[in-house]
Design a protein around this motif. Structure first.
Motif, PDB file in Angstrom:
ATOM      1  N   TRP A 155      -6.638   4.287  -5.884  1.00 15.37           N
ATOM      2  CA  TRP A 155      -5.743   4.092  -6.935  1.00 15.37           C
ATOM      3  C   TRP A 155      -5.364   5.392  -7.319  1.00 15.37           C
ATOM      4  N   ALA A 175      -2.812   5.764  -0.882  1.00 18.00           N
ATOM      5  CA  ALA A 175      -2.990   4.932  -2.198  1.00 18.00           C
ATOM      6  C   ALA A 175      -3.033   3.525  -1.648  1.00 18.00           C
ATOM      7  N   ASP A 176      -3.937   2.845  -2.118  1.00 21.57           N
ATOM      8  CA  ASP A 176      -3.840   1.280  -2.166  1.00 21.57           C
ATOM      9  C   ASP A 176      -3.008   0.650  -3.467  1.00 21.57           C
ATOM     10  N   VAL A 178      -0.323   2.243  -6.459  1.00 19.67           N
ATOM     11  CA  VAL A 178       0.295   3.439  -7.212  1.00 19.67           C
ATOM     12  C   VAL A 178       0.682   3.314  -8.661  1.00 19.67           C
ATOM     13  N   ARG A 195       6.918   1.722  -1.905  1.00 22.50           N
ATOM     14  CA  ARG A 195       5.339   1.925  -1.974  1.00 22.50           C
ATOM     15  C   ARG A 195       4.510   0.834  -1.349  1.00 22.50           C
ATOM     16  N   ALA A 200       0.931  -0.008   0.167  1.00 21.68           N
ATOM     17  CA  ALA A 200       0.395  -0.236  -0.872  1.00 21.68           C
ATOM     18  C   ALA A 200       0.110  -1.703  -1.351  1.00 21.68           C
ATOM     19  N   ALA A 203       2.006  -1.639  -6.843  1.00 22.02           N
ATOM     20  CA  ALA A 203       2.779  -0.385  -7.404  1.00 22.02           C
ATOM     21  C   ALA A 203       3.452  -0.758  -8.763  1.00 22.02           C
TER      22      ALA A 203
END
Length: 288
Positions: A155, A175-176, A178, A195, A200, A203
């Motif tokens: 994160w 990032a998984d 955001v 994202r 991701a 987001a």
């Protein structure tokens, strides 16, 4: 119980409240109020997660000097589990603020990245956590490849990202989940969708008094209002929001419920002049 590893800044800050932010011309202003306190985006997240009873390890750098020992001692007294790495300087900020929440942060000192002497232990700590939070700073940037090697979800919080700044891009790529705020984004939802399209699964953009908006892995948009409170200080609200969402997600909550948990966590921080009410009896015992 699921656990969280956080890497990033913990600082000693001087806060000055003004009736207006200074104009870029020589002049004099009188402060309405000023105080010193703990700062740092990672310290803020760790405090909220600690208050939520989520198992958390904060990894941060500071010098073994007076400001650094103040930061370490205060966070320990607040119950934060921390692993410290000695640095040449302790991060310190001067924050100029208004009652409306406007802020100019002046970085007086910031530690550079550490060497690799303890990387084996750090990788082990990250691998034993369920989620890794890597915040914007030199040392977390260095740790990004190691964090990715663990396979744990990452994160990131890119704060007031403008969609172009180079420093943020490695964090976004890893990032998984955001998180950001809308200060410099013309179209927050479009950025959040970008994202998700980049890989991701979540987001989120905080919108100040207007709450927050999120896009989930399916592309669905979710919104949550801010929790009404009497605002004392806005510092750390975004960090508390992320921590509240993360704690709820680890507890099995769906995105709408997690956003409400984040808004509730942020509201707690808005009612204190420190990063979290856990610090009130530590730094302001006379007020507690």
């Amino acid at each position: 119980m699921s656990s969280v590893f956080i890497a990033g800044p913990a600082s000693w800050n001087s806060l000055v409240v003004l009736d207006r932010l200074p104009e870029p011309v020589p002049h004099m202003q009188f402060a309405e109020e000023s105080w010193q306190t703990i700062g740092g985006t990672s310290a803020g997240k760790a405090l909220t997660l600690t208050a939520l009873r989520r198992e958390t390890l904060l990894y941060a750098l500071s010098a073994v000097d007076e400001p650094g020992l103040r930061v370490r001692d205060a966070l320990a007294a607040a119950g934060v589990n921390a692993r410290w790495r000695d640095a040449a300087v302790t991060e310190q900020h001067l924050n100029l603020m208004t009652r409306a929440g406007e802020r100019v942060s002046l970085y007086l000192a910031a530690p550079s990245e550490a060497d690799a002497a303890h990387d084996e232990q750090l990788v082990a700590a990250m691998a034993s956590a369920d989620v890794l939070v890597l915040d914007l700073a030199a040392e977390p940037l260095r740790l990004l490849p190691l964090a990715r090697s663990t396979g744990r979800p990452i994160w990131v919080d890119v704060h007031d990202y403008d969609g172009e700044a180079e420093f943020h891009r490695p964090f976004l790529a890893a990032a998984d989940a955001v998180f950001c705020n809308a200060d410099k984004l013309a179209d927050p939802v479009a950025f959040l969708r970008s994202r998700i399209d980049a890989g991701a699964s979540l987001a989120v953009c905080t919108l100040g008094a207007d709450g927050a908006v999120a896009v989930d892995a399916a592309g669905d948009v979710h919104r949550v209002p801010a929790v009404p409170v009497e605002v004392i200080d806005t510092n750390g609200a975004g960090d508390a929001f992320l921590a509240g969402v993360l704690d709820a997600v680890l507890g099995g909550a769906a995105v709408p419920a997690a956003l409400h948990a984040g808004a509730q966590a942020a509201s707690q921080v808005l009612t204190t002049r420190h990063l979290h009410p856990l610090l009130d009896p530590v730094l302001d015992p006379a007020r507690s």
